[in-house]
Structures are given as structure tokens and as C-alpha cells.
Design an enzyme around this catalytic site. Structure first.
Site, PDB file in Angstrom:
ATOM      1  CG  HIS A 184      -1.694  -1.258   1.405  1.00 27.38           C
ATOM      2  ND1 HIS A 184      -2.902  -1.532   0.814  1.00 27.38           N
ATOM      3  CD2 HIS A 184      -1.368  -2.359   2.127  1.00 27.38           C
ATOM      4  CE1 HIS A 184      -3.302  -2.748   1.167  1.00 27.38           C
ATOM      5  NE2 HIS A 184      -2.383  -3.276   1.967  1.00 27.38           N
TER       6      HIS A 184
ATOM      7  CB  SER B 221      14.105  22.169 -16.987  1.00 26.66           C
ATOM      8  OG  SER B 221      13.432  23.400 -17.161  1.00 26.66           O
TER       9      SER B 221
ATOM     10  CE  LYS C 280      12.226  19.917 -13.142  1.00 23.22           C
ATOM     11  NZ  LYS C 280      11.391  19.091 -12.286  1.00 23.22           N
TER      12      LYS C 280
ATOM     13  CD  GLU D 218       8.805  11.923 -16.362  1.00 24.45           C
ATOM     14  OE1 GLU D 218       7.822  12.628 -16.608  1.00 24.45           O
ATOM     15  OE2 GLU D 218       9.914  12.388 -16.064  1.00 24.45           O
TER      16      GLU D 218
END
Ligand code: ARG
Length: 463
Positions: free
Chosen positions: A155, A276, A282, A289
Site C-alpha cells: 500500500h 529543463s 532540473k 516516463e
């Protein structure tokens, strides 16, 4: 001029040319189309249906076309609907009459099924190899990380400590099952439709067993109508690809989480990260992804073909032409994803201290403290309750089970002895799980050997 111009008075409407064409997609099958045609011509000559001179001219012409396509010299004519027509019309242009005899006893319906099956066998094999390479990376990482402990989750809450190697090996077994599915998809594609012609077979005395052998198929498909309209073999490989993409997506989701500032469990190499355009600080896990994102498209490919096939009457229908775009996309995407994921995991650094620091939160020792009492005769349910009280006490004091004193323990139950403190060491908790498949170091070592043996066996099948 279209291949069927004999029966037509008018030419096709210009707008239907591009709409009806599959050439932009099935160009990719050129090598298989040529292999299929060469086998067909050899067999036609062998059965006395065309002359050996014609067969020879066909073979040479097709070899020339293969060279031209490979070297980029071949010009595709926009009027050619598909790769079959493009190659056949070029051949006839090159060698005349002999070329025009190639299509004897053959239809594009058995031809396209043959090309697609040959191609998918090749792609399934490439995917099996990519699968093995990826599993090798996972296994090597698991070996290199043996000893690193992190919280295991249920969980998404801290549950019990586990070895990071154990966590990685869980994925290696998923990919081992994917291999089995890919192999099954290979086997499903491995059957020869050639010689089924349009749908009913042919009046020429063809030898379907000869083309089966020449093309390396395991057997001819026993029913000509099934042969030209079955696309189950594509569903099989797309399902295998979908499941494998889902597995990659789950792993990438973890990598994305693990590389957040909140977790900090892993650091991706610069080579597998992006920056970025506006925020100079970044470092983003774009490729993880993307793999997660692409998996959605592959599942979409599978669903798209299933819906296309649903409700199609026998035998060939033009709807079937829609099969290749999604099938090729699915296999190409999985191949790319496996390659990218291999490099990403190989170059990812694992932050051992950060992982271990998290085992100090969430009372990971709780189950083992309860087991301690149960092993001393307390019924497990009662032991669970006692430890529950201790956890509550920790929550009140803002500390962990390991921070309580022996007096705190004994106040709850006098069966606790000094050794309970040692029992709560994370390495001890991990190593106590010695059962087959458990996270203990010895069990994981044995598991690693088993995973390596299964990988070697699969490598033996496809490498
Ligand atoms: N381009 C077609 C396909 O991919 C080849 C078969 C065409 N057959 C036909 N009867 N129109 O399915």
C-alpha cells in the site's frame, strides 16, 4: 495501371490511391516479400508450373530489387498500393514475361499473410534477445547490490525490510515470463499460409510443403481460408509485448519515484536524464516516463487489432490491412523500450545509505517482534496485539520500536528478554527470511542462481 485493370473501365479516383495504400507501412516487409516470392518461384519450377529459366530470371531480378531497396536506389511508385505490387511490377518491368508468371497460383492474400508471419518470427526473435539482454542487466545489478537493504512496501507504506536485490529479481521473473510469452508468439507465427491463394487453394499442383521448408516454417497451415484470414499470431505477439511493456512501466514508475528528492534511493546517470529549458537545476527521468507512457500505446495497439478482427467474416477482408501498422508499432516500441531500460538500469547508481536510512522509519521490525513472542508460546493474534500497543506507545513518543527500552517491552509482556534488541536489527530481520523465495541473503543467492539458470536456458533458445 492497377493489377486488376482488365476488368475495369475507369481508373481509381485519385483520392482513394493514398487511402487504400499500405505501402508506407508494409515497405518494412520487403525482405520477407522477396524471400516468399523466391521460394514460390523455386517451388513453381520444381513442380513444372513455370520453366527453370523463368524461375532463374525471377530469382536474379528479385535479388537485384533487394539490393536496390537496401542501397536506397529503388524508387517506390505512388501508384503501387502495397509492397507486393511494388516489387512485382518492378520485377515485370525488369524481366518481362517471366516476372508476370510469378503470381501463378498465388494471391496477395496468402502472400501478405506469409510476409507478415516471416517478419513477425524475426521480430519475435529480436524481442526474445532484447528480453535476455535486459534480464542480464537486472541480474548483474542484483548481484552488485547484494546486501543493500530498503523498506519493502505494501500500500506504499513501509512494511518489512527487504534486499534491494530481491526487489530487482522480482522484476527479472516477470521478464522471464515475458520470454515464454514471446516464444509462444514466435511459435504461433511459425506456420506457412503460402499456397492457399485467395481463399480456397489453387488448381495448380503446388507443393506447399516445399515452400514451408524453403521458408523455414514448421508446417503449412491446414486450412486455406484460415490461412489467409487468421491474425491471431499478431494478437499473440502484441499481447506479449503489452504485458512486457506493463512490466517495464511498473519498474519505471518505481525508478521515477526513487529518483525524487523525497526518496532519493537512486540517481539516474546523466546519459539517461534530461534537463529543463527554464529551470537550470532540473534533472528529469524523462526516459523512464517515456517508457511508462509508451506502454499505453502498445496496449492500445493490441486493443485496436482486436476490435478490427471482431466481426470479420471469412475469409480475407481489406480491414485486415490495418493489422500491420499497430503490430509493427507494438514490436518496435517494446524493442526500443527494452533497449533504453537496459542502459538506464545499467548506469543507475543506487544510494545505499539513503535506502537504509528509510528502514529506520515505519516500525519495520513489528512483524518480527510479534514473531519473537509467538515463538515463545504466545498465540500470534495476542502477540500482534501486544506489538500493536508498543507501536502505539512509539507513536505517542515519536520514536521507533528499536528506540524503546527493554523495560518498555517487559511492561507489555514479560516474555521479552534483552535479545529482543538484537532481533530488531534490519540485517537480522532480512536474513531470518530463509524460506524458498524469501528475502534472506542466502535465499536470494539461491534465487539469483535460479534466475541465472533460467536466463541461460532462454539465451540458449534465442542467442
Ligand atoms: N495490402 C494488402 C494487405 O496488407 C495485401 C492483400 C490485399 N488483398 C486484397 N485482396 N486486396 O492486406
Amino acid at each position: 495501371m492497377a493489377l486488376w485493370s482488365g476488368r475495369f473501365v475507369e481508373g481509381a479516383d485519385e483520392s482513394t490511391q493514398a487511402f487504400g495504400a499500405s505501402l508506407p507501412v508494409d515497405k518494412e516487409l520487403y525482405a520477407e516479400d522477396i524471400a516468399g516470392s523466391k521460394a514460390h518461384a523455386t517451388m513453381l519450377a520444381g513442380c513444372g508450373i513455370i520453366s527453370t529459366d523463368d524461375a532463374k530470371a525471377i530469382q536474379d531480378g528479385l535479388d537485384q530489387i533487394a539490393d536496390d531497396i537496401e542501397s536506397g536506389r529503388f524508387t517506390f511508385d505512388v501508384n503501387d498500393e502495397d509492397i507486393h505490387m511494388a516489387i512485382e511490377s518492378k520485377l515485370t518491368e525488369m524481366i518481362g514475361q517471366a516476372g508476370a508468371r510469378l503470381h501463378t497460383g498465388r494471391s496477395r492474400n496468402d502472400q501478405v499473410a506469409t510476409d507478415t508471419r516471416l517478419h513477425m518470427k524475426r521480430r519475435a526473435l529480436a524481442l526474445m534477445q532484447a528480453n535476455c539482454r535486459f534480464r542480464r542487466v537486472l541480474l548483474e545489478k542484483a548481484e552488485a547490490c547484494l546486501g543493500i537493504i530498503l523498506p519493502g512496501y505494501t500500500h506504499m507504506q513501509h512494511a518489512q525490510p527487504v534486499l534491494f536485490s530481491h526487489h530487482l529479481l522480482a522484476y527479472s521473473w516477470m521478464f522471464a515470463r515475458d520470454f515464454t510469452r514471446l516464444k509462444a508468439a514466435y511459435d504461433a507465427a511459425d506456420a506457412n499460409p503460402l499456397g492457399s491463394a485467395a481463399l480456397a487453394g489453387t488448381t495448380y499442383p503446388l507443393d506447399r510443403f516445399q515452400t514451408t521448408e524453403l521458408l523455414g516454417f514448421s508446417h503449412p497451415i491446414p486450412n486455406s481460408m484460415d490461412a489467409v484470414s487468421d491474425r491471431d499470431f499478431l494478437l499473440d505477439i502484441m499481447y506479449a509485448a503489452s504485458v512486457s511493456c506493463l512490466h517495464l512501466s511498473r519498474l519505471c514508475e518505481e525508478i521515477i519515484l526513487w529518483s525524487t528528492s523525497e526518496f532519493g534511493f537512486v540517481t539516474l546517470s546523466d546519459a539517461f536524464s534530461t534537463g529543463s529549458s527554464i529551470m537550470p537545476q532540473k534533472k528529469n527521468p524523462d526516459f523512464a516516463e517515456l517508457i511508462r507512457g509508451k506502454s499505453g500505446r502498445v496496449v492500445g495497439d493490441l486493443v485496436s487489432l482486436m476490435v478490427t478482427l471482431k466481426g470479420l467474416p471469412l475469409a480475407y477482408n481489406k480491414d485486415l490491412q490495418e493489422d500491420k501498422e499497430c503490430a509493427l508499432d507494438a514490436v518496435r516500441t517494446l524493442e526500443d523500450c527494452l533497449m533504453c531500460a537496459s542502459g538506464m538500469i545499467e548506469t543507475m547508481s543506487v544510494n545505499e545509505e539513503v535506502m537504509f536510512a528509510q528502514t529506520k522509519r515505519g516500525h519495520l521490525a513489528a512483524t518480527d517482534v510479534a514473531d519473537y513472542l509467538a515463538k515463545r508460546g504466545v498465540p500470534f493474534r495476542r502477540a500482534h496485539e501486544i506489538v500493536g500497543h508498543l507501536v502505539l506507545l512509539c507513536e505517542e513518543r515519536g520514536c521507533q520500536l528499536e528506540d524503546l527500552s527493554i523495560d518498555d517491552y517487559r511492561a507489555e509482556c514479560d516474555l521479552f528478554e534483552e535479545d529482543i534488541m538484537d532481533e530488531m536489527r534490519m540485517d537480522k530481520i532480512v536474513d531470518a527470511r530463509k524460506t524458498y523465495g524469501g528475502t534472506g541473503t542466502d535465499a536470494v543467492r539461491a534465487q539469483m542462481e535460479e534466475a541465472a539458470a533460467s536466463l541461460r536456458e532462454d539465451e540458449g533458445i534465442c542467442m
